[in-house]
Scaffold this motif. Structure first.
Motif, PDB file in Angstrom:
ATOM      1  N   MET A   1     -10.729  11.025 -15.406  1.00  0.00           N
ATOM      2  CA  MET A   1      -9.400  11.556 -15.165  1.00  0.00           C
ATOM      3  C   MET A   1      -8.527  10.523 -14.450  1.00  0.00           C
ATOM      4  SD  MET A   1      -7.598  14.419 -15.240  1.00  0.00           S
ATOM      5  CE  MET A   1      -6.226  15.139 -14.462  1.00  0.00           C
ATOM      6  N   VAL A   2      -9.073   9.883 -13.413  1.00  0.00           N
ATOM      7  CA  VAL A   2      -8.306   8.895 -12.675  1.00  0.00           C
ATOM      8  C   VAL A   2      -7.977   7.709 -13.574  1.00  0.00           C
ATOM      9  CG1 VAL A   2      -8.365   7.305 -10.712  1.00  0.00           C
ATOM     10  CG2 VAL A   2      -9.250   9.616 -10.464  1.00  0.00           C
ATOM     11  N   ASN A   3      -8.938   7.299 -14.405  1.00  0.00           N
ATOM     12  CA  ASN A   3      -8.676   6.178 -15.312  1.00  0.00           C
ATOM     13  C   ASN A   3      -7.595   6.524 -16.323  1.00  0.00           C
ATOM     14  OD1 ASN A   3     -10.530   4.494 -14.086  1.00  0.00           O
ATOM     15  ND2 ASN A   3     -12.212   5.199 -15.380  1.00  0.00           N
ATOM     16  N   ARG A   4      -7.583   7.758 -16.788  1.00  0.00           N
ATOM     17  CA  ARG A   4      -6.547   8.174 -17.736  1.00  0.00           C
ATOM     18  C   ARG A   4      -5.170   8.162 -17.070  1.00  0.00           C
ATOM     19  NH1 ARG A   4      -6.282  13.581 -21.487  1.00  0.00           N
ATOM     20  NH2 ARG A   4      -4.391  12.950 -22.526  1.00  0.00           N
ATOM     21  N   LEU A   5      -5.105   8.612 -15.815  1.00  0.00           N
ATOM     22  CA  LEU A   5      -3.844   8.558 -15.081  1.00  0.00           C
ATOM     23  C   LEU A   5      -3.422   7.117 -14.818  1.00  0.00           C
ATOM     24  CD1 LEU A   5      -4.291  11.410 -12.460  1.00  0.00           C
ATOM     25  CD2 LEU A   5      -2.792  11.413 -14.453  1.00  0.00           C
ATOM     26  N   ARG A   6      -4.395   6.245 -14.579  1.00  0.00           N
ATOM     27  CA  ARG A   6      -4.110   4.829 -14.347  1.00  0.00           C
ATOM     28  C   ARG A   6      -3.504   4.167 -15.582  1.00  0.00           C
ATOM     29  NH1 ARG A   6      -6.562   1.952  -9.871  1.00  0.00           N
ATOM     30  NH2 ARG A   6      -8.105   3.516  -9.386  1.00  0.00           N
ATOM     31  N   ALA A 115      13.368  14.779  -9.090  1.00  0.00           N
ATOM     32  CA  ALA A 115      12.233  13.857  -9.177  1.00  0.00           C
ATOM     33  C   ALA A 115      12.692  12.404  -9.150  1.00  0.00           C
ATOM     34  CB  ALA A 115      11.435  14.134 -10.448  1.00  0.00           C
ATOM     35  N   ALA A 116      13.844  12.125  -9.742  1.00  0.00           N
ATOM     36  CA  ALA A 116      14.362  10.761  -9.709  1.00  0.00           C
ATOM     37  C   ALA A 116      14.728  10.356  -8.285  1.00  0.00           C
ATOM     38  CB  ALA A 116      15.575  10.637 -10.626  1.00  0.00           C
ATOM     39  N   TYR A 117      15.248  11.304  -7.493  1.00  0.00           N
ATOM     40  CA  TYR A 117      15.611  10.986  -6.115  1.00  0.00           C
ATOM     41  C   TYR A 117      14.394  10.828  -5.206  1.00  0.00           C
ATOM     42  CZ  TYR A 117      20.572  11.689  -6.922  1.00  0.00           C
ATOM     43  OH  TYR A 117      21.844  11.577  -7.380  1.00  0.00           O
ATOM     44  N   ILE A 118      13.334  11.566  -5.471  1.00  0.00           N
ATOM     45  CA  ILE A 118      12.161  11.464  -4.604  1.00  0.00           C
ATOM     46  C   ILE A 118      11.120  10.486  -5.162  1.00  0.00           C
ATOM     47  CG2 ILE A 118      12.491  13.779  -3.652  1.00  0.00           C
ATOM     48  CD1 ILE A 118      10.125  14.703  -5.374  1.00  0.00           C
ATOM     49  N   GLN A 119      11.504   9.685  -6.142  1.00  0.00           N
ATOM     50  CA  GLN A 119      10.581   8.731  -6.753  1.00  0.00           C
ATOM     51  C   GLN A 119       9.996   7.740  -5.754  1.00  0.00           C
ATOM     52  OE1 GLN A 119      11.020   5.235  -7.486  1.00  0.00           O
ATOM     53  NE2 GLN A 119       9.097   5.102  -8.607  1.00  0.00           N
ATOM     54  N   PRO A 120      10.735   7.245  -4.776  1.00  0.00           N
ATOM     55  CA  PRO A 120      10.075   6.354  -3.803  1.00  0.00           C
ATOM     56  C   PRO A 120       8.913   7.035  -3.073  1.00  0.00           C
ATOM     57  CG  PRO A 120      12.439   6.117  -3.637  1.00  0.00           C
ATOM     58  CD  PRO A 120      12.192   7.270  -4.567  1.00  0.00           C
ATOM     59  N   PHE A 121       9.062   8.310  -2.777  1.00  0.00           N
ATOM     60  CA  PHE A 121       7.994   9.055  -2.124  1.00  0.00           C
ATOM     61  C   PHE A 121       6.796   9.232  -3.060  1.00  0.00           C
ATOM     62  CE2 PHE A 121       6.063  13.186  -1.023  1.00  0.00           C
ATOM     63  CZ  PHE A 121       5.561  12.848   0.210  1.00  0.00           C
ATOM     64  N   THR A 122       7.046   9.621  -4.300  1.00  0.00           N
ATOM     65  CA  THR A 122       5.938   9.796  -5.243  1.00  0.00           C
ATOM     66  C   THR A 122       5.290   8.454  -5.584  1.00  0.00           C
ATOM     67  OG1 THR A 122       7.487   9.797  -7.113  1.00  0.00           O
ATOM     68  CG2 THR A 122       6.804  11.936  -6.248  1.00  0.00           C
ATOM     69  N   HIS A 123       6.063   7.380  -5.537  1.00  0.00           N
ATOM     70  CA  HIS A 123       5.501   6.047  -5.771  1.00  0.00           C
ATOM     71  C   HIS A 123       4.494   5.700  -4.667  1.00  0.00           C
ATOM     72  CE1 HIS A 123       5.293   1.903  -7.127  1.00  0.00           C
ATOM     73  NE2 HIS A 123       5.542   1.511  -5.896  1.00  0.00           N
ATOM     74  N   LYS A 124       4.851   5.991  -3.420  1.00  0.00           N
ATOM     75  CA  LYS A 124       3.927   5.726  -2.313  1.00  0.00           C
ATOM     76  C   LYS A 124       2.676   6.596  -2.424  1.00  0.00           C
ATOM     77  CE  LYS A 124       7.420   4.162   0.900  1.00  0.00           C
ATOM     78  NZ  LYS A 124       8.180   4.424   2.119  1.00  0.00           N
ATOM     79  N   LEU A 125       2.853   7.854  -2.846  1.00  0.00           N
ATOM     80  CA  LEU A 125       1.693   8.728  -3.023  1.00  0.00           C
ATOM     81  C   LEU A 125       0.767   8.205  -4.116  1.00  0.00           C
ATOM     82  CD1 LEU A 125       3.176  12.329  -2.719  1.00  0.00           C
ATOM     83  CD2 LEU A 125       1.684  11.141  -1.119  1.00  0.00           C
ATOM     84  N   CYS A 126       1.342   7.737  -5.218  1.00  0.00           N
ATOM     85  CA  CYS A 126       0.516   7.188  -6.302  1.00  0.00           C
ATOM     86  C   CYS A 126      -0.200   5.924  -5.851  1.00  0.00           C
ATOM     87  CB  CYS A 126       1.368   6.904  -7.537  1.00  0.00           C
ATOM     88  SG  CYS A 126       1.822   8.374  -8.459  1.00  0.00           S
ATOM     89  N   ASN A 127       0.479   5.084  -5.087  1.00  0.00           N
ATOM     90  CA  ASN A 127      -0.178   3.882  -4.570  1.00  0.00           C
ATOM     91  C   ASN A 127      -1.343   4.248  -3.657  1.00  0.00           C
ATOM     92  OD1 ASN A 127       1.321   2.021  -5.940  1.00  0.00           O
ATOM     93  ND2 ASN A 127       2.657   1.528  -4.228  1.00  0.00           N
ATOM     94  N   PHE A 129      -3.083   7.067  -3.828  1.00  0.00           N
ATOM     95  CA  PHE A 129      -4.106   7.707  -4.653  1.00  0.00           C
ATOM     96  C   PHE A 129      -4.916   6.679  -5.428  1.00  0.00           C
ATOM     97  CE2 PHE A 129      -5.421   9.733  -8.676  1.00  0.00           C
ATOM     98  CZ  PHE A 129      -6.234  10.738  -8.164  1.00  0.00           C
ATOM     99  N   PHE A 130      -4.247   5.658  -5.967  1.00  0.00           N
ATOM    100  CA  PHE A 130      -4.931   4.642  -6.765  1.00  0.00           C
ATOM    101  C   PHE A 130      -5.412   3.465  -5.923  1.00  0.00           C
ATOM    102  CE2 PHE A 130      -2.112   6.426 -10.190  1.00  0.00           C
ATOM    103  CZ  PHE A 130      -3.129   7.048 -10.877  1.00  0.00           C
ATOM    104  N   HIS A 131      -5.210   3.511  -4.603  1.00  0.00           N
ATOM    105  CA  HIS A 131      -5.621   2.438  -3.685  1.00  0.00           C
ATOM    106  C   HIS A 131      -5.003   1.108  -4.112  1.00  0.00           C
ATOM    107  CE1 HIS A 131      -8.399   5.268  -1.960  1.00  0.00           C
ATOM    108  NE2 HIS A 131      -8.948   5.475  -3.144  1.00  0.00           N
ATOM    109  N   GLU A 132      -3.692   1.129  -4.329  1.00  0.00           N
ATOM    110  CA  GLU A 132      -2.957  -0.066  -4.748  1.00  0.00           C
ATOM    111  C   GLU A 132      -1.851  -0.354  -3.742  1.00  0.00           C
ATOM    112  OE1 GLU A 132      -1.481   0.865  -8.607  1.00  0.00           O
ATOM    113  OE2 GLU A 132      -3.425   0.673  -9.571  1.00  0.00           O
ATOM    114  N   THR A 133      -1.366  -1.566  -3.800  1.00  0.00           N
ATOM    115  CA  THR A 133      -0.203  -1.956  -3.011  1.00  0.00           C
ATOM    116  C   THR A 133       0.782  -2.653  -3.939  1.00  0.00           C
ATOM    117  OG1 THR A 133      -1.208  -4.064  -2.422  1.00  0.00           O
ATOM    118  CG2 THR A 133      -1.496  -2.255  -0.860  1.00  0.00           C
ATOM    119  N   ASP A 134       2.038  -2.591  -3.572  1.00  0.00           N
ATOM    120  CA  ASP A 134       3.058  -3.281  -4.358  1.00  0.00           C
ATOM    121  C   ASP A 134       3.002  -4.770  -4.054  1.00  0.00           C
ATOM    122  OD1 ASP A 134       4.005  -0.963  -5.526  1.00  0.00           O
ATOM    123  OD2 ASP A 134       5.440  -0.582  -3.912  1.00  0.00           O
TER     124      ASP A 134
END
Length: 151
Positions: A1-6, A115-127, A129-134
């Motif tokens: 599931m995580v790989n599919r989301l990735r 969702a477009a306005y809160i995208q910076p927040f969801t971007h941080k959550l995805c980072n 969740f996936f253990h990534e950094t920009d």
């Protein structure tokens, strides 16, 4: 599931998460304020579903238009008109049948804008969740010809 989301397009994933989060907040707030909770929920989630389908259609349209040359603008306009026509048809059916509240359906559809306005927040959550950094932006190397003073 995580790989599919990735593998999924990150911007679309973040937009979808924002749409669902906004829908959940509206659901929670609306449950305290409305009398017909079932009809409210059905109308809201119909709008959220339209927003999710609209976001996916927008992603596919932009992805295809990037491969086109001069005809990209026409394809974008045509697909935008198609998306708005579909929304107008669904809202028209909702208004004619008078079962669901068209304003609540439209509220659900507007979760795409939220969702477009809160995208910076969801971007941080995805980072997180996936253990990534920009990546840290680095300055472009200077061109030798531009750095010389002109005479």
């Amino acid at each position: 599931m995580v790989n599919r989301l990735r593998e999924m397009n990150r911007a679309l994933l973040e937009l979808d998460l924002g749409i669902l989060a906004g829908g959940a907040v509206c659901q929670l707030v609306g449950m305290w304020l409305v009398r017909q909770k079932g009809l409210y929920a059905a109308a809201l989630w119909l709008g959220v579903l339209l927003a999710l389908v609209g976001a996916w259609h927008m992603y596919r349209t932009i992805d295809r238009a990037l491969d086109l040359g001069d005809g990209a603008a026409k394809v974008m306009v045509a697909n935008n008109m198609l998306r708005y026509a579909a929304l107008a048809i669904v809202l028209g059916i909702v208004m004619i049948t008078d079962v669901l509240n068209p304003l609540v359906v439209f509220l659900g559809y507007m979760m795409m804008k939220v969702a477009a306005y809160i995208q910076p927040f969801t971007h941080k959550l995805c980072n997180m969740f996936f253990h990534e950094t920009d990546p840290v932006p680095e300055p472009l190397p200077e061109d030798e010809t531009e750095s010389e003073p002109q005479r």
